[in-house]
Design a protein around this motif. Sequence first.
Motif, PDB file in Angstrom:
ATOM      1  N   ASP A  80      11.990 -19.574  -3.111  1.00 39.26           N
ATOM      2  CA  ASP A  80      12.212 -20.806  -3.863  1.00 39.26           C
ATOM      3  C   ASP A  80      12.155 -21.964  -2.872  1.00 39.26           C
ATOM      4  OD1 ASP A  80      13.109 -22.956  -5.324  1.00 39.26           O
ATOM      5  OD2 ASP A  80      14.828 -21.923  -6.195  1.00 39.26           O
ATOM      6  N   PRO A  81      11.189 -22.878  -3.008  1.00 39.51           N
ATOM      7  CA  PRO A  81      11.080 -24.002  -2.067  1.00 39.51           C
ATOM      8  C   PRO A  81      12.342 -24.850  -1.975  1.00 39.51           C
ATOM      9  CG  PRO A  81       9.102 -23.833  -3.404  1.00 39.51           C
ATOM     10  CD  PRO A  81      10.094 -22.892  -4.004  1.00 39.51           C
ATOM     11  N   GLY A 113       1.986 -21.956   7.712  1.00 35.90           N
ATOM     12  CA  GLY A 113       2.692 -22.997   6.976  1.00 35.90           C
ATOM     13  C   GLY A 113       2.785 -22.745   5.486  1.00 35.90           C
ATOM     14  N   PHE A 114       3.328 -23.732   4.757  1.00 33.00           N
ATOM     15  CA  PHE A 114       3.530 -23.647   3.318  1.00 33.00           C
ATOM     16  C   PHE A 114       2.805 -24.806   2.647  1.00 33.00           C
ATOM     17  CE2 PHE A 114       6.911 -21.256   5.178  1.00 33.00           C
ATOM     18  CZ  PHE A 114       7.168 -20.239   4.292  1.00 33.00           C
ATOM     19  N   ASP A 115       2.642 -24.709   1.321  1.00 32.15           N
ATOM     20  CA  ASP A 115       2.052 -25.818   0.584  1.00 32.15           C
ATOM     21  C   ASP A 115       2.619 -25.876  -0.825  1.00 32.15           C
ATOM     22  OD1 ASP A 115       0.613 -23.969  -1.039  1.00 32.15           O
ATOM     23  OD2 ASP A 115      -1.032 -23.936   0.402  1.00 32.15           O
ATOM     24  N   HIS A 116       2.064 -26.751  -1.660  1.00 29.54           N
ATOM     25  CA  HIS A 116       2.581 -27.002  -3.000  1.00 29.54           C
ATOM     26  C   HIS A 116       2.487 -25.784  -3.913  1.00 29.54           C
ATOM     27  CE1 HIS A 116      -1.708 -27.809  -2.835  1.00 29.54           C
ATOM     28  NE2 HIS A 116      -1.775 -27.521  -4.118  1.00 29.54           N
ATOM     29  N   LEU A 117       1.677 -24.787  -3.578  1.00 31.25           N
ATOM     30  CA  LEU A 117       1.502 -23.605  -4.432  1.00 31.25           C
ATOM     31  C   LEU A 117       2.625 -22.584  -4.259  1.00 31.25           C
ATOM     32  CD1 LEU A 117      -2.330 -23.049  -3.878  1.00 31.25           C
ATOM     33  CD2 LEU A 117      -1.218 -24.270  -5.756  1.00 31.25           C
ATOM     34  N   ASP A 118       3.475 -22.764  -3.258  1.00 30.17           N
ATOM     35  CA  ASP A 118       4.474 -21.745  -2.949  1.00 30.17           C
ATOM     36  C   ASP A 118       5.638 -21.686  -3.930  1.00 30.17           C
ATOM     37  OD1 ASP A 118       3.746 -20.294  -0.391  1.00 30.17           O
ATOM     38  OD2 ASP A 118       3.440 -22.366   0.226  1.00 30.17           O
ATOM     39  N   GLY A 119       5.730 -22.648  -4.837  1.00 30.18           N
ATOM     40  CA  GLY A 119       6.790 -22.586  -5.843  1.00 30.18           C
ATOM     41  C   GLY A 119       6.420 -21.768  -7.065  1.00 30.18           C
ATOM     42  N   VAL A 120       5.153 -21.397  -7.185  1.00 31.59           N
ATOM     43  CA  VAL A 120       4.679 -20.619  -8.333  1.00 31.59           C
ATOM     44  C   VAL A 120       5.019 -19.154  -8.117  1.00 31.59           C
ATOM     45  CG1 VAL A 120       2.646 -19.920  -9.639  1.00 31.59           C
ATOM     46  CG2 VAL A 120       2.844 -22.263  -8.802  1.00 31.59           C
ATOM     47  N   LEU A 177       4.579 -32.302  -3.778  1.00 28.84           N
ATOM     48  CA  LEU A 177       5.701 -31.667  -4.467  1.00 28.84           C
ATOM     49  C   LEU A 177       5.343 -30.230  -4.822  1.00 28.84           C
ATOM     50  CD1 LEU A 177       6.624 -34.554  -6.940  1.00 28.84           C
ATOM     51  CD2 LEU A 177       7.726 -34.012  -4.752  1.00 28.84           C
ATOM     52  N   PRO A 178       6.296 -29.292  -4.695  1.00 27.76           N
ATOM     53  CA  PRO A 178       5.993 -27.897  -5.040  1.00 27.76           C
ATOM     54  C   PRO A 178       5.803 -27.724  -6.545  1.00 27.76           C
ATOM     55  CG  PRO A 178       8.323 -28.143  -4.499  1.00 27.76           C
ATOM     56  CD  PRO A 178       7.667 -29.447  -4.165  1.00 27.76           C
ATOM     57  N   LEU A 179       4.791 -26.989  -6.908  1.00 26.39           N
ATOM     58  CA  LEU A 179       4.587 -26.638  -8.312  1.00 26.39           C
ATOM     59  C   LEU A 179       5.563 -25.555  -8.736  1.00 26.39           C
ATOM     60  CD1 LEU A 179       0.684 -26.360  -8.583  1.00 26.39           C
ATOM     61  CD2 LEU A 179       2.131 -28.016  -9.766  1.00 26.39           C
ATOM     62  N   PRO A 236      15.033 -23.265   1.357  1.00 28.21           N
ATOM     63  CA  PRO A 236      14.323 -22.793   2.554  1.00 28.21           C
ATOM     64  C   PRO A 236      15.174 -21.899   3.444  1.00 28.21           C
ATOM     65  CG  PRO A 236      14.902 -25.116   2.761  1.00 28.21           C
ATOM     66  CD  PRO A 236      15.182 -24.728   1.340  1.00 28.21           C
ATOM     67  N   GLU A 237      16.499 -21.938   3.259  1.00 29.00           N
ATOM     68  CA  GLU A 237      17.373 -21.087   4.063  1.00 29.00           C
ATOM     69  C   GLU A 237      17.118 -19.601   3.803  1.00 29.00           C
ATOM     70  OE1 GLU A 237      19.567 -21.856   0.196  1.00 29.00           O
ATOM     71  OE2 GLU A 237      18.354 -23.043   1.625  1.00 29.00           O
ATOM     72  N   GLN A 238      16.441 -19.286   2.681  1.00 29.94           N
ATOM     73  CA  GLN A 238      16.091 -17.899   2.406  1.00 29.94           C
ATOM     74  C   GLN A 238      15.262 -17.286   3.527  1.00 29.94           C
ATOM     75  OE1 GLN A 238      14.010 -18.689  -1.360  1.00 29.94           O
ATOM     76  NE2 GLN A 238      15.417 -17.282  -2.373  1.00 29.94           N
ATOM     77  N   LEU A 239      14.536 -18.122   4.242  1.00 30.24           N
ATOM     78  CA  LEU A 239      13.556 -17.630   5.204  1.00 30.24           C
ATOM     79  C   LEU A 239      14.099 -17.515   6.623  1.00 30.24           C
ATOM     80  CD1 LEU A 239      10.444 -19.669   4.010  1.00 30.24           C
ATOM     81  CD2 LEU A 239      11.199 -17.391   3.297  1.00 30.24           C
TER      82      LEU A 239
END
Length: 406
Positions: free
Chosen positions: A242-243, A267-274, A173-175, A246-249
Amino acid sequence: MKKSLLLLPFAILITIVSCSHQSGHFWEGSSEAEKRNDSIASLFDPQLAQQKAIKLDTFFQKLHKNYGFNGAVLVSQYGKIIYKKAFGYSNYFTKTALQAQTHFQLASVSKQFTAVAVMQLKEKGLLNYDDPVKKYIPNFPYDSVITVRSLLTHRSGLPNYAYALDKYYNKKLPLNNQMVVDLFAKFKPGIDYRPNAKFAYNNTNYLYLAAIVEKLTGQNFRQYVKENIFEPAEMAHSFIYDPAHPEQLKTAAIGYLPRRGAPAVAGFDHLDGVTGDKGIYSTVEDMHHWDMALNQEKLVKRSTLEEAFTPQHREPKVLPKNYGFGWRLTQLENGEWLTYHTGWWHGFKNYYLHNPKDNSAIIILGNMAGHSLAKVNIVQSILYPEKASIFMKGEPLPQEFTQGGN
């Protein structure tokens, strides 16, 4: 204020343009700043700018061909764009070409936006730099000697949240910032060193600064930055990722890690929401708008920025490299300070030099992590040939950059 458009008379797509967003209808800075910027703009020499643009194109063409540079570039001087171009692919596998309008993850270049948000609150009297973090984050579990200034200057001693809390959260889950703040309050991982004793660059500091902005304004940090920084600076194509969206990207470059053969998607991971420490997506054109908004005092006063550009550390191990509020600083042999920041995250690797002395900037955004930015001193030497020996540290500048390019 005069506007001009100068097209270079050679085939490569280099454009020297005036900063159209300087027009009077958008002016919000002080009259003193306007006079200063007009005075600096009067120093612009189209012929000299063209010569520098040719050399810059020679350099970046070789950097792309020989060192794998993949990204977009914008260089300005005296408030005017002298070089703008993109190299390589936004999507390596579909061969979608990068453009000056392509979005890149700014990584740690994002920190200066967080610092400016804090400066805005300081100017409004909502906080002081020497206030304890506890004043704004009641569940902050550490000593009150850790202040807003401690966070801005990376002197807090706080551990890196990515490692200190690693065993406490679900990586599926994204933080987000509040989750990290609450996890620190609950588990109170040990600090790395006595607060305010030394400089140690750490993303946790800027996560907490973003959390303070949210506490004081009642706004999500993404929304605050959009309304109070991006919009006033006319950064219409910038956003904080904002995870949940994803349409932002859809128009953003993909970050890659170089490897033998085809590159690997980072790629992305759980830290990308910070937010606060990273997460802003922008373009080289929007970053130029940011640069000029700082010069025009559209976001904070010049005196406020001057404090942010002042070295905050005195330890021998830090000098001559240093840090202000959200900007890295390096002192040259002639005593001048470079104000800049780098960023590296998920394959994106960036460099942004901000020179308020002559309203100049070097903006390099890349989406293929490699070692090409190690040669940024050549770009600096082309922009400031009178200081080439300092930037090159005694090494000669390659001949093609002393003769006007080829």
